[in-house]
Write a protein that holds these residues in place. Structure first.
Motif, PDB file in Angstrom:
ATOM      1  N   GLY A 273       0.711  -1.174  -0.025  1.00 26.27           N
ATOM      2  CA  GLY A 273      -0.088  -0.035   0.043  1.00 26.27           C
ATOM      3  C   GLY A 273       0.781   1.216  -0.076  1.00 26.27           C
ATOM      4  O   GLY A 273       2.007   1.211  -0.295  1.00 26.27           O
ATOM      5  N   SER A 274       0.021   2.478   0.551  1.00 26.66           N
ATOM      6  CA  SER A 274       0.833   3.790   0.194  1.00 26.66           C
ATOM      7  C   SER A 274       1.859   3.792   1.290  1.00 26.66           C
ATOM      8  O   SER A 274       2.442   5.039   1.518  1.00 26.66           O
ATOM      9  CB  SER A 274      -0.327   4.680   0.401  1.00 26.66           C
ATOM     10  OG  SER A 274      -0.986   4.859   1.392  1.00 26.66           O
ATOM     11  N   ALA A 275       1.887   3.195   2.423  1.00 28.02           N
ATOM     12  CA  ALA A 275       2.809   3.073   3.663  1.00 28.02           C
ATOM     13  C   ALA A 275       3.068   4.550   4.176  1.00 28.02           C
ATOM     14  O   ALA A 275       4.096   5.041   4.035  1.00 28.02           O
ATOM     15  CB  ALA A 275       4.300   2.726   2.906  1.00 28.02           C
ATOM     16  N   ASP A 277       3.464   5.656   6.913  1.00 30.23           N
ATOM     17  CA  ASP A 277       4.479   5.849   8.035  1.00 30.23           C
ATOM     18  C   ASP A 277       5.863   6.100   7.616  1.00 30.23           C
ATOM     19  O   ASP A 277       6.600   6.866   8.327  1.00 30.23           O
ATOM     20  CB  ASP A 277       4.306   4.413   8.865  1.00 30.23           C
ATOM     21  CG  ASP A 277       4.600   3.299   7.898  1.00 30.23           C
ATOM     22  OD1 ASP A 277       4.356   3.139   6.719  1.00 30.23           O
ATOM     23  OD2 ASP A 277       5.296   2.362   8.466  1.00 30.23           O
ATOM     24  N   ASN A 285      11.481   1.408  -0.469  1.00 32.87           N
ATOM     25  CA  ASN A 285      12.169   0.689  -1.417  1.00 32.87           C
ATOM     26  C   ASN A 285      11.323   0.662  -2.758  1.00 32.87           C
ATOM     27  O   ASN A 285       9.929   0.373  -2.860  1.00 32.87           O
ATOM     28  CB  ASN A 285      11.843  -0.983  -1.126  1.00 32.87           C
ATOM     29  CG  ASN A 285      12.911  -1.792  -1.813  1.00 32.87           C
ATOM     30  OD1 ASN A 285      13.439  -1.212  -2.967  1.00 32.87           O
ATOM     31  ND2 ASN A 285      13.255  -2.894  -1.127  1.00 32.87           N
TER      32      ASN A 285
HETATM   33  P1  ATP Z   1      -2.287   1.230   2.998  1.00 30.36           P
HETATM   34  O1  ATP Z   1      -3.442   1.884   4.008  1.00 30.36           O
HETATM   35  O2  ATP Z   1      -2.040   2.168   1.820  1.00 30.36           O
HETATM   36  O3  ATP Z   1      -2.275  -0.205   2.656  1.00 30.36           O
HETATM   37  P2  ATP Z   1      -0.323   0.476   4.884  1.00 30.36           P
HETATM   38  O4  ATP Z   1       0.768   1.298   5.659  1.00 30.36           O
HETATM   39  O5  ATP Z   1      -1.553   0.108   5.770  1.00 30.36           O
HETATM   40  O6  ATP Z   1      -0.654   1.372   3.873  1.00 30.36           O
HETATM   41  P3  ATP Z   1       1.247  -0.914   3.544  1.00 30.36           P
HETATM   42  O7  ATP Z   1       1.651   0.271   2.696  1.00 30.36           O
HETATM   43  O8  ATP Z   1       1.186  -2.214   2.575  1.00 30.36           O
HETATM   44  O9  ATP Z   1       0.231  -0.877   4.334  1.00 30.36           O
HETATM   45  O10 ATP Z   1       2.574  -1.101   4.332  1.00 30.36           O
HETATM   46  C1  ATP Z   1       2.730  -2.277   5.476  1.00 30.36           C
HETATM   47  C2  ATP Z   1       3.988  -1.988   5.935  1.00 30.36           C
HETATM   48  O11 ATP Z   1       5.072  -2.317   5.041  1.00 30.36           O
HETATM   49  C3  ATP Z   1       4.448  -0.586   6.849  1.00 30.36           C
HETATM   50  O12 ATP Z   1       5.253  -0.813   7.997  1.00 30.36           O
HETATM   51  C4  ATP Z   1       5.319   0.208   5.627  1.00 30.36           C
HETATM   52  O13 ATP Z   1       6.122   0.945   6.140  1.00 30.36           O
HETATM   53  C5  ATP Z   1       5.811  -1.123   5.004  1.00 30.36           C
HETATM   54  N1  ATP Z   1       6.215  -0.963   3.561  1.00 30.36           N
HETATM   55  C6  ATP Z   1       5.417  -1.053   2.642  1.00 30.36           C
HETATM   56  N2  ATP Z   1       5.854  -0.751   1.442  1.00 30.36           N
HETATM   57  C7  ATP Z   1       7.334  -0.597   1.484  1.00 30.36           C
HETATM   58  C8  ATP Z   1       8.319  -0.351   0.578  1.00 30.36           C
HETATM   59  N3  ATP Z   1       8.166  -0.177  -0.619  1.00 30.36           N
HETATM   60  N4  ATP Z   1       9.565   0.105   1.250  1.00 30.36           N
HETATM   61  C9  ATP Z   1       9.708  -0.262   2.564  1.00 30.36           C
HETATM   62  N5  ATP Z   1       8.780  -0.495   3.358  1.00 30.36           N
HETATM   63  C10 ATP Z   1       7.543  -0.717   3.019  1.00 30.36           C
END
Ligand code: ATP
Length: 353
Positions: A273-275, A277, A285
């Motif tokens: 997802g949009s991460a 955090d 990455n």
């Molecule tokens: P959303 O609501 O958009 O799905 P989210 O934070 O709930 O966002 P993810 O974006 O899938 O869900 O992120 C899950 C975890 O994985 C987070 O801790 C995030 O920082 C980490 N993460 C996701 N994508 C990356 C990336 N491209 N590089 C490093 N860490 C990532």
């Protein structure tokens, strides 16, 4: 190849910019003649146009040879009447992108969490429990009273059949093994139909060995011995969950490439997802989106029989593997580079290949 690029929300703009640097290097190196057109979806589009996705963007996606979609803040978009449309769902539904192909593999230089493996999850993308796309009109979730909710799951022979075909074709290009993941012990009708259709398609692929595993047991198998799997085919929600697990087992969600493919269109989109955090920190990455873009180039090359696209896709994957081995990567997989620097280093590496 005309490519429509929609960077999205959160880390989307950062990982998209890094991916475009790599794609431009690949275009130059392999003579792809990529023509890139950028537009916006998500929060920025909502602010500027009152909707997260304009109809002009859909028209542009239909006209393009491929679509690169950054992650969007799907959780924020709840009310379509207020223009809050989930862009990911919107393109999957409107372009009928029925097969979501999510490879997960380990790399030298960054050990996975469960030993060395190389597998692909093929997930049905247009029905199942996904209430925002499984009805012709209305929504598949109903609030019967303030305290009673019903979520409907749709399974059709046609959708099972077409995703199974994509999975078998893929297995026939890989190690000739296919695992059907289901919950037919409880969802006897829906998942029973899914298995039946997969097995029916499988009869056309005699060289592919087929087995089936119940989804809860699959969680244990894939953590314990991911090496035993080659191609895995499953319904929408099981595939979504399972592919996050396999991406993380391979090292990081940030390595989770993903292609949404239909008969006429395809969309590269990272599995994560949009991460929010880590947004704006130059630490995300970019390889998830870069590997997704490579899947799109390969899809285009196979479909149009243009070899350099397949060569470029293979070179990007090789360059990613070499970058991981050399630790020219972001912190989530043990490196010290930022998102921008990782993209630039990958582009330089690709130009030298
Ligand atoms: P959303 O609501 O958009 O799905 P989210 O934070 O709930 O966002 P993810 O974006 O899938 O869900 O992120 C899950 C975890 O994985 C987070 O801790 C995030 O920082 C980490 N993460 C996701 N994508 C990356 C990336 N491209 N590089 C490093 N860490 C990532």
């Amino acid at each position: 190849m005309q490519l429509l690029v929609l960077p999205g929300d959160g880390i989307g703009p950062e990982i998209t910019a890094a991916t475009l640097v790599t794609l431009c290097a690949a275009s130059e190196r392999f003579g792809l003649g990529l023509e890139i057109r950028e537009d916006i979806v998500g929060h920025e589009s909502l602010r500027r146009y009152g909707t997260t996705v304009r109809s002009e963007v859909l028209a542009a996606a239909r006209a393009a040879d491929g679509l690169l979609l950054g992650p969007a803040s799907t959780f924020d978009f709840r009310d379509e009447a207020k223009g809050e449309i989930n862009p990911s769902m919107f393109f999957r539904k409107n372009l009928d992108l029925f097969a979501n192909i999510r490879p997960a593999r380990t790399y030298d230089g960054f050990p996975g969490r469960a030993g060395t493996f190389d597998l692909v999850v093929v997930r049905e993308n247009t029905e199942g429990f996904y209430a925002d796309r499984n009805m012709a009109a209305g929504n598949g979730e109903i609030l019967v009273t303030p305290d009673v909710a019903i979520s409907l799951r749709r399974i059709t022979r046609a959708c099972c059949n077409r995703v199974a075909r994509v999975a078998f074709e893929l297995a026939a290009r890989r190690r000739y093994r296919l695992t059907i993941v289901h919950k037919a012990n409880v969802l006897k009708v829906g998942d029973g139909m899914f298995i039946e259709e997969c097995r029916a398609v499988g009869r056309e692929f005699a060289a592919v060995a087929v087995d089936d595993v119940i989804v809860d047991a699959m969680m244990a198998h894939v953590v314990r011995t991911p090496q035993r799997f080659d191609v895995i085919v499953t319904t929408n929600m099981f595939g979504d969950i399972l592919s996050d697990l396999t991406a993380e087992l391979s090292g990081s969600l940030g390595l989770g490439g993903s292609l949404n493919a239909g008969g006429d269109h395809a969309m590269a989109q990272a599995a994560h997802g949009s991460a929010p955090d880590i947004a704006g920190k130059n630490v995300a990455n970019p390889f998830s989106l870069t590997l997704s873009a490579a899947l799109l180039l390969a899809w285009h090359g196979r479909r149009r029989q243009i070899k350099p696209f397949e060569t470029a896709a293979a070179a990007i994957e090789k360059a990613v593997a070499a970058a991981i081995a050399a630790h020219e990567v972001t912190p989530d997989i043990g490196g010290e580079l930022g998102t921008r620097e990782t993209g630039a280093a990958l582009a330089t590496r690709l130009a030298r290949m």
